[in-house]
Design a protein around this motif. Sequence first.
Motif, PDB file in Angstrom:
ATOM      1  N   CYS C 163      12.515 -16.790 -22.630  1.00 60.60           N
ATOM      2  CA  CYS C 163      11.310 -16.529 -21.847  1.00 60.60           C
ATOM      3  C   CYS C 163      11.365 -15.110 -21.309  1.00 60.60           C
ATOM      4  CB  CYS C 163      11.185 -17.523 -20.702  1.00 60.60           C
ATOM      5  SG  CYS C 163      12.263 -17.148 -19.286  1.00 60.60           S
ATOM      6  N   VAL C 164      10.295 -14.714 -20.652  1.00 55.29           N
ATOM      7  CA  VAL C 164      10.186 -13.348 -20.153  1.00 55.29           C
ATOM      8  C   VAL C 164      11.155 -13.085 -18.990  1.00 55.29           C
ATOM      9  CG1 VAL C 164       8.342 -13.907 -18.510  1.00 55.29           C
ATOM     10  CG2 VAL C 164       8.425 -11.626 -19.509  1.00 55.29           C
ATOM     11  N   GLY C 165      11.570 -14.127 -18.348  1.00 57.67           N
ATOM     12  CA  GLY C 165      12.646 -14.036 -17.361  1.00 57.67           C
ATOM     13  C   GLY C 165      12.501 -12.937 -16.330  1.00 57.67           C
ATOM     14  N   TRP C 171      10.960 -16.344 -10.767  1.00 59.59           N
ATOM     15  CA  TRP C 171      11.804 -17.537 -10.734  1.00 59.59           C
ATOM     16  C   TRP C 171      13.040 -17.441 -11.619  1.00 59.59           C
ATOM     17  CZ3 TRP C 171       6.702 -20.438 -11.810  1.00 59.59           C
ATOM     18  CH2 TRP C 171       5.907 -20.449 -10.636  1.00 59.59           C
ATOM     19  N   ALA C 172      13.205 -16.321 -12.287  1.00 58.52           N
ATOM     20  CA  ALA C 172      14.326 -16.198 -13.215  1.00 58.52           C
ATOM     21  C   ALA C 172      15.649 -16.251 -12.457  1.00 58.52           C
ATOM     22  CB  ALA C 172      14.205 -14.908 -14.008  1.00 58.52           C
ATOM     23  N   GLY C 206      14.680 -18.959 -18.007  1.00 61.13           N
ATOM     24  CA  GLY C 206      15.161 -18.536 -16.700  1.00 61.13           C
ATOM     25  C   GLY C 206      15.175 -19.619 -15.634  1.00 61.13           C
ATOM     26  N   CYS C 207      14.381 -20.657 -15.826  1.00 61.99           N
ATOM     27  CA  CYS C 207      14.372 -21.741 -14.846  1.00 61.99           C
ATOM     28  C   CYS C 207      13.871 -23.020 -15.504  1.00 61.99           C
ATOM     29  CB  CYS C 207      13.486 -21.383 -13.644  1.00 61.99           C
ATOM     30  SG  CYS C 207      11.717 -21.576 -13.955  1.00 61.99           S
ATOM     31  N   CYS C 209      11.194 -24.557 -15.470  1.00 58.16           N
ATOM     32  CA  CYS C 209       9.866 -24.594 -16.107  1.00 58.16           C
ATOM     33  C   CYS C 209      10.042 -24.531 -17.620  1.00 58.16           C
ATOM     34  CB  CYS C 209       9.000 -23.421 -15.641  1.00 58.16           C
ATOM     35  SG  CYS C 209       8.412 -23.593 -13.949  1.00 58.16           S
ATOM     36  N   ASP C 210      11.081 -23.849 -18.022  1.00 50.69           N
ATOM     37  CA  ASP C 210      11.484 -23.771 -19.432  1.00 50.69           C
ATOM     38  C   ASP C 210      10.362 -23.252 -20.324  1.00 50.69           C
ATOM     39  OD1 ASP C 210      12.906 -23.928 -21.742  1.00 50.69           O
ATOM     40  OD2 ASP C 210      13.188 -26.107 -21.711  1.00 50.69           O
ATOM     41  N   CYS C 211       9.934 -22.047 -20.057  1.00 49.63           N
ATOM     42  CA  CYS C 211       8.784 -21.480 -20.760  1.00 49.63           C
ATOM     43  C   CYS C 211       9.061 -21.135 -22.225  1.00 49.63           C
ATOM     44  CB  CYS C 211       8.262 -20.259 -19.999  1.00 49.63           C
ATOM     45  SG  CYS C 211       7.566 -20.692 -18.385  1.00 49.63           S
TER      46      CYS C 211
HETATM   47  S1  SF4 Z   1      11.169 -20.267 -17.618  1.00 45.32           S
HETATM   48 FE1  SF4 Z   1      11.124 -19.892 -15.423  1.00 45.32          FE
HETATM   49  S2  SF4 Z   1      11.990 -17.828 -15.312  1.00 45.32           S
HETATM   50 FE2  SF4 Z   1      11.303 -18.054 -17.409  1.00 45.32          FE
HETATM   51  S3  SF4 Z   1       9.186 -17.320 -17.424  1.00 45.32           S
HETATM   52 FE3  SF4 Z   1       9.092 -19.489 -17.103  1.00 45.32          FE
HETATM   53  S4  SF4 Z   1       8.929 -19.736 -14.924  1.00 45.32           S
HETATM   54 FE4  SF4 Z   1       9.729 -17.660 -15.309  1.00 45.32          FE
END
Ligand code: SF4
Lengths: 356, 356, 394, 394
Positions: C163-165, C171-172, C206-207, C209-211
């Motif tokens: 993800c863009v992190g 939230w990363a 990064g979190c 949400c697991d984008c």
């Molecule tokens: S997974 Fe978490 S850290 Fe990564 S872009 Fe989505 S919200 Fe942000």
Amino acid sequence: MSLPERQTDVGPPHFEKFLPPVIKNNYGKWKYHEVLSPGTMVHVAESGDELYTVRVASPRILATETIREVCDLAEKYCDGHLRFTTRNNIELLISDKAKLDPCVAELKEKGYMIGGIGPRISNVIHTQGWVHCHSACTDASGIVKAMMDELHEYFTTKELPNKVRLAVACCVNMCGAVHVSDIAVVAVHRKVPTIDDENVGKMCEIPTTVGSCPTSAIRPNPKTKSVSINEEKCMYCGNCFTVCPPIDIHRPEDDGVAIVVGGKIGSLRTSPKFSKLAIPFFYNEPPRWPKVVDAIKNIIDVYAANAKKHERVGEWIERVGWEDFFKLTGIEFTFQHIDDFTFMRDTLRTSAAFKY
Amino acid sequence: MSLPERQTDVGPPHFEKFLPPVIKNNYGKWKYHEVLSPGTMVHVAESGDELYTVRVASPRILATETIREVCDLAEKYCDGHLRFTTRNNIELLISDKAKLDPCVAELKEKGYMIGGIGPRISNVIHTQGWVHCHSACTDASGIVKAMMDELHEYFTTKELPNKVRLAVACCVNMCGAVHVSDIAVVAVHRKVPTIDDENVGKMCEIPTTVGSCPTSAIRPNPKTKSVSINEEKCMYCGNCFTVCPPIDIHRPEDDGVAIVVGGKIGSLRTSPKFSKLAIPFFYNEPPRWPKVVDAIKNIIDVYAANAKKHERVGEWIERVGWEDFFKLTGIEFTFQHIDDFTFMRDTLRTSAAFKY
Amino acid sequence: MAKYDTPMLDELEKGPWPSFVTEIKKAAKTNKMSDDELGQLEKSFQTKRGYWKHGGIVGVLGYGSGVIGRYSSLPEEFPGVAHFHTYRINQPSGFFYTSAALKEICDIWDKYGSGLTNMHGSTGDLVLLGTTTEALEPLFAEYSSRGWDLGGSGSAMRTPSCCVGMARCEWANIDAMGICNHMTQHFQDELHRPAFPYKFKIKVSGCACDCVAAIARADLSIIGTWKGNIRIDQAEVKKYADGGMDIQSEIIDMCPTDCMSYDGGEIKINDVQCSRCMHCIAKMTKALRQGEEKGATVLVGSKAPIVVGSLISWVLVPFIKCDDEDFEKLTELTENIIEWWDDNAKPRERLGELIEVKGMRPLLEAVGVDPQPQQVREPRKDPFFFWADSDFEK
Amino acid sequence: MAKYDTPMLDELEKGPWPSFVTEIKKAAKTNKMSDDELGQLEKSFQTKRGYWKHGGIVGVLGYGSGVIGRYSSLPEEFPGVAHFHTYRINQPSGFFYTSAALKEICDIWDKYGSGLTNMHGSTGDLVLLGTTTEALEPLFAEYSSRGWDLGGSGSAMRTPSCCVGMARCEWANIDAMGICNHMTQHFQDELHRPAFPYKFKIKVSGCACDCVAAIARADLSIIGTWKGNIRIDQAEVKKYADGGMDIQSEIIDMCPTDCMSYDGGEIKINDVQCSRCMHCIAKMTKALRQGEEKGATVLVGSKAPIVVGSLISWVLVPFIKCDDEDFEKLTELTENIIEWWDDNAKPRERLGELIEVKGMRPLLEAVGVDPQPQQVREPRKDPFFFWADSDFEK
Ligand code: SF4
Ligand code: SRM
Ligand code: SRM
Ligand code: SRM
Ligand code: SRM
Ligand code: SF4
Ligand code: SF4
Ligand code: SF4
Ligand code: SF4
Ligand code: SF4
Ligand code: SF4
Ligand code: SF4
């Protein structure tokens, strides 16, 4: 014309090369974001710096001509900085607030669609389909286009209780994230493959072919030096065809797609969930698969009308129960819905309490 | 002495023969009940008729002498009417309210234990153990007695958040309802069985023996005309021993019991639940299995202190999470807790959200 | 060009959503391959079936992966797609580009290929859609010399993705892009030269949400998380309430662990009960921030349904530090996981499938991780379990 | 008698809970078999192992079941238990007795057996614990002539069992005892002459409290339920509140379908959402009563863990009427289920295990029940499913 000297194992360029200065300066130091409109948002750093994002829909199949056009816009408004999202949208990264509105205006004027941020439908994860894959049992891009023509307002404007993640996979290899999507389409076969014995003998490794079958439907056939398939056990997954091309699974008149619902990836509120079978079959009806589109629209409407705010499709269904899902959507419940595969034990109902 | 003439297929006597008049008159027409004390309750019919029940603990193994004594009491207070419960307690059925107190008094005086009604611990479902079964890997009645000596106050007086159903099974055949109990003990082996090749050849059907193994650990051994066991695959279930006695699974020095928790039968609030492994092993320590008793006591104490009213053990654990169960009880988590059998896929954690 | 009538595909140029047909037509204006792609696709729409053969093995010298061989089954009818291989360029972590870089990629592609792309493939590659066998070496020379290497395919490490992190997300918990890039560089050999039992995918979010959908479609899923208390800005809480948010029903009642309370003024969190699910933080980003000790949960085994059903990744390591200086620990863990898999898997057996066959214990032992309740949703149900010799010593 | 020192067992006469050792000693006072049972049991406690051999096949003429053969492996040391078979008397449904009947049973048992019983066995039988092979025929003559038949054992129908139901429970939706007795009589042949692939158990509970644990340990689990609205007596609701019940937290908040509400005065129920779980009714029995159309849910397949793990029964028929005139429909359904199982199962394969192998569809088709969402907790996850020829006609 001589070619430049090839290099090996250099890997991709380091992303740092491509980051706009505002990101370099605030990397890892973002404080919050605000959604400004369905297609724009701002991220604010601890330092107070701001980064504006404009999200643009993409058909994923992009001609170089289109990429160049988007690049031109990025140059005009973003010092050339842009990125793609994990769902294949384009994001223009604007450091200068003053350029936001003009950028949005020009995008709209050029016919780009802006949206997908917040509790909406974003781009559809999908796969190759007839465009490029030998395994395809439907076309992915075609279904996506037909679906999103119908649903585009959920990208550009309308809100839903939460994000609704759509996906399409053109065979059960499921290169798209179908198995964990709010609503997804997956192409399925319904007839036992035919076997070209002569070529199986020549082209395939028999043990690999036998081993490829999830249900042990395939046996070596010493007589024909090929294999044979137990029709009772085959559930048309096509894995034998993947490892052994002379086993043909394609049957255009009987092939089609299934619709699955209720999957979810994030761990927010409830655990990630697999998608579950909602509608076992629709015939392929190119170019616009109208019944598939209607069915998806219906599920979304019922979800929108019944879910609580922040509830994902799967969370809503689990709260009200699948009995209600079938009742509210009017979808017929069939033998196909009842698991007889690996999750059977856990998905048959083991309770005297349920809704009628 | 001549015998009476035998009859076949008469089945059991019709229950009507044994019902007290108040039941016959109000069959299917009860309106409500009230728990009067931990061991007595009254059922009130639509007609206003009342039936008083006194529940008496039983060790389930009853000598005829004891049965006769109870029958005498039933004659004195219940016109001879009594029944047994599905958890093997004795119930005296009193139609005349005036006889309730004297009955209770005499029972107590004679040393009977009264209780088990309401949110308490009732009798322990258990099996034969060393008393009668060849398969027993522990003694069931012994553990029950040791447990209930410690827990008897939860039968006679103390309340818990809800009923706590206990069970003991003396081998993994689990003739007791261990797999769906709030807290249960099940005896387990931990070593691969030994094979008496000569007798296997003589006494056992090889295919049945091979087929009896859940993990396919058993192979025919043509050399010895017997079978051999793959030590890596065997998880000591003893099913081979059940179908083929010369395969010996008993190993007194290594055998013992496991404790499972969180099962539930009724569909109230949450679906019926399987019990899950809490403590994989305790050595057999007859006559009083002190560690087993302590462990169960501990779990009950932690449950009593933490569960909400009406929550069963499994409901409480699911609400707080198994992470908390292990933390609160101080039970060590081991490799044995992690399923590698049929429910593995569904019981491994598939979420990024959990408690530390 | 426009050699073909495409009445069916033309239907898909109608309607508001951007049309892939329009894209193919754009390319087809000047590119013979794309034109034949259009023709063959129209035929597929008419007859409801694809016309592609199983891919043969094609590639560039010294590499075993990165190119998907694709041949039309109607090469005479559609000679432009007789060969129509895809060329997978390993994307930069986070999918960041500059216009200059993209234009360069386009220029080369127009020269050697169909002019069509997938931005991006489902694994994460920048996919160039359709070229000939002869074009592969020149393409590789052009791209690699400019720093664009090939991605994975076949029984190899696949292109890691993230993800863009930290680049654009508050939230990363971990530097998803940094980890992704580090892994990609570390495993170059494994990426390019298939030597595994089957594919192996890595994804980093990064979190929770697991984008990047790491938990759903990566043999190794790395997901950022934290320790310590959620930081609450009560003034911002008040603003959300004033702004019309129903904090009780939208936040408190939806907290899965029931560890939040709200008295109409302040939010309180019983952090030891929090499962770090991200719901409250995601919906009140200005008021709530994660705890300060950052790290990741490492999960393993997710995949698509073939052969025995899809899997979602399982927790292997509940918490591991992931600061820059910890990257090596992550690659080492990954190597150990892969080594165990490589040593034990049958051909075409993914990591998750192998774990289902062997159980978690051998993997945990191989990578030196203790059994922990965090690894299971609930303990086993049936009284059948193994004992190792080592267990008897205790 | 008291031939043996039993220091270990004596420990189990201490403590407040009634002691099985005391019971054995009571019997042992006058009964040699029980005395040797005591001796052998003490030895088991000393050595931590049982001394019973695998049961041989013993029984009474014309019957194949009802007796569990049991022989000591130390017949010389404990001659009184050289033979120590159990004799299973089929209990009257609901476990109701009169003292006269029980005393008669005891008299006969003292004459021919150990004087020890299990009141009752886990399946439901009145178990007489320990007799010799020679005593079996006389026992049978004595008991059967007085109307006490044998229960099941072996690969046969097993003794059906039920909760107290309408005899003493306000929640009985069905006549559990009536159904149990009807089934027992209907399947006499199947009970006494093992001809099935394996055991087959039937249990009947009057409501979802399931006081006979039908859902957990019967191949066929019949559980009473209802249609129509829960009847509310608001005056009684008020009394519960006045009596100190916290209706909101104890009832409303615990309703699994969230279909109840309470305004401090009256309870309201949105009955279409109610799953008939029984919680609210059980905890407020004076205020709430089930709806008036009564019937049962029929579930199938539960069993203990051998071979592939325990099963809880699965819903087959969501709702079926069970009034007296419907008993025949129930036995017919049962016959159809058994026929399908008997036709398809391997030896030692229980119904639930067979369903796991074949899927639910063939059973549903065999018994003529439509697929319904009530039969599943959720639909299948993976896109692998069968089509029958008949499905194509639609
Ligand atoms: S997974 Fe978490 S850290 Fe990564 S872009 Fe989505 S919200 Fe942000
Ligand atoms: C840009 C992108 C990451 C990237 O590296 O490209 C991204 C970006 C953001 N995501 Fe995401 N998510 C992105 C794919 C995903 C995915 C992956 C997917 O869909 O395949 C998921 C998992 C979906 C799922 O659970 O099935 C995802 C689940 C979330 C969630 C959880 C929603 C929920 O409540 O269940 C949030 C939090 C929220 O929306 O409140 C979130 C929130 C966000 C935030 C607000 C994070 C932030 O503070 O910047 C970002 C903008 C929100 C938005 O788009 O609404 N993002 N987000 C991806 C955009 C895809 C797109 O084009 O639409
Ligand atoms: C007598 C007996 C039936 C019989 O035919 O013998 C019986 C009788 C009653 N049960 Fe039961 N249950 C009996 C075994 C069971 C079982 C079976 C078992 O334990 O193996 C269960 C399922 C347990 C489970 O879910 O794991 C059982 C779960 C219940 C429940 C549900 C409790 C809950 O909230 O989960 C109730 C309702 C309640 O207690 O509020 C209930 C309620 C009742 C009531 C109140 C019903 C009534 O109105 O008469 C009866 C007296 C209550 C009591 O004992 O507290 N009965 N009850 C059984 C007594 C066994 C004993 O000696 O203790
Ligand atoms: C191009 C792409 C789909 C797309 O349109 O984006 C793709 C295309 C193919 N996938 Fe895939 N997979 C692609 C991402 C995935 C994903 C998603 C992911 O990686 O996140 C999955 C699900 C996750 C997983 O790995 O389980 C996926 C699961 C499969 C499978 C099933 C593997 C399994 O273990 O279940 C196969 C079958 C196989 O390997 O034989 C497969 C096989 C294929 C093949 C190679 C079919 C074949 O046998 O020749 C397809 C080549 C299509 C073509 O001709 O271009 N593809 N495939 C994706 C790769 C682009 C990229 O590199 O970025
Ligand atoms: C006596 C009893 C235990 C008790 O102390 O109450 C009992 C005792 C035996 N059971 Fe059982 N089972 C008894 C109820 C059960 C139950 C509970 C139930 O019926 O509600 C179960 C679990 C439910 C089920 O059927 O799955 C049960 C599951 C088993 C099994 C495992 C069957 C399976 O499919 O998993 C076996 C193994 C076998 O059949 O070989 C077994 C086998 C046995 C044998 C016959 C062992 C053997 O191979 O010789 C035991 C004879 C003991 C003896 O010597 O007296 N017994 N058995 C119960 C029967 C008394 C009665 O007739 O009332
Ligand atoms: S889902 Fe199937 S048909 Fe579609 S791209 Fe993947 S392998 Fe090809
Ligand atoms: S299609 Fe699938 S199930 Fe059928 S034979 Fe081939 S591999 Fe087996
Ligand atoms: S649980 Fe095992 S040892 Fe105990 S009675 Fe049943 S079969 Fe025998
Ligand atoms: S004890 Fe169980 S697992 Fe081991 S060999 Fe025997 S049947 Fe198989
Ligand atoms: S992160 Fe999730 S579990 Fe933790 S307080 Fe917020 S909503 Fe509750
Ligand atoms: S199962 Fe229901 S009907 Fe039967 S005794 Fe229990 S509560 Fe009453
Ligand atoms: S029976 Fe259960 S589901 Fe129905 S109203 Fe009562 S508590 Fe709710």
